[in-house]
Design a protein around this motif. Sequence first.
Motif, mmCIF file in Angstrom:
data_model
loop_
_atom_site.group_PDB
_atom_site.id
_atom_site.type_symbol
_atom_site.label_atom_id
_atom_site.label_comp_id
_atom_site.label_asym_id
_atom_site.label_seq_id
_atom_site.Cartn_x
_atom_site.Cartn_y
_atom_site.Cartn_z
ATOM 1 N N THR A 123 42.301 69.944 8.832
ATOM 2 C CA THR A 123 42.269 68.496 9.026
ATOM 3 C C THR A 123 43.003 67.778 7.894
ATOM 4 N N ARG A 153 36.480 73.616 18.355
ATOM 5 C CA ARG A 153 37.637 73.338 17.512
ATOM 6 C C ARG A 153 38.462 74.596 17.253
ATOM 7 N N ASP A 156 40.534 74.640 20.373
ATOM 8 C CA ASP A 156 41.487 73.545 20.535
ATOM 9 C C ASP A 156 42.541 73.516 19.437
ATOM 10 N N GLU A 157 42.139 73.827 18.200
ATOM 11 C CA GLU A 157 43.048 73.668 17.066
ATOM 12 C C GLU A 157 43.730 74.960 16.640
#
Length: 371
Positions: A123, A153, A156-157
């Motif tokens: 992030t 996450r 998704d990431e």
Amino acid sequence: MRFVVFGLTISSSWGNGHATLWRGLVRALTAMGHEVRFFERDVPYYAGTRDIHGLWDGAELILYSSWEDVLDRARAEVARADAAIVTSYCVDAIAASHLILDRAPGARLFYDLDTPVTLARLTAGETVSYLPPEGLGGFDLVLSYTGGEALRRLRDELGAERVAPLYGHVDPTCHRPAAPVESFRADLSYIGTYAADRQAGVERLFVEPAEARPDLRFLLAGSCYPADLHWPANVAFLEHLPPAEHPAFFSSSRLTLNVTRADMAALGFSPSGRLFEAAACGCPLVTDVWTGLDLFFSPGDELIAAESSDDVLGALQLSDAELARIARAARERVLGEHTSAHRARELIGFLEEEDDDEAAARPVPLAAAGG
């Protein structure tokens, strides 16, 4: 099954939470008849604090000085493995990942024991040294020490195709009630390596109660604390406590504290191994509060949840009988659900599902993982 693991460390518990977890998991796997080969880079800071030098029947610790020196052995072990695992913070994680993805005939796994840290760094736009640049999509299964939103996450990431939580645990053959030791005696104890994002919680839930109760003895064990930190006069300090001494430490405490790192608390569903260790030793627990805590323990019945120093001071005022009741309930919960043997069986279950092509195509339901 034959496992090959490329990890941070199993030989030294200094300044990390990986070693104790791997020792319990490896011991449990070998007790079930599986074999484990654990590759660990022989770095000076762990070599100087090594508290085990060999593993158990069915397991082997392979220490190496450089990836080039161990590459032939690594190739041979991966080629024979039913499951090959790379972990977060492994010094050679990227090289080991590429070896596994290119050559492993069995299941290919990545185990992130530091998922909140991983996601926080991503992030912030930082490069994470143990993540393959192409992400985690090539692995058959990505395990996470943290459940809940962290699993989404990772998909998704980082492109993980199949994810599952493999939470903390305790080996009850190592962590169990022990005879108290006078030098470890404390009204409130705490074990934890220094972390900047945890220190505010330590100040609130440990230092402030110590300042409010100068008549009580507080004991902190942990490495890497800055020399200029102020501690009240009634706080005793141990720089490093080997796992072999944890049972006596916990068994000498009237109450022990758990404080969760900020990134872990923010994601939730990330129980510290200290919770399970203390409970297995029969020590009553007070802990900070985070989402998912009640998936592992029942606050009020099996431990005491605290958000402020007043909550900790209230816990210290509980009777010995009430603290003993809470400790018994927590120990029963841990022995029934959170031992290393439980996690080893969960791991084998994930791999057996992987053998079914249809099951492998289905993600693990997040609701069952605390999502």
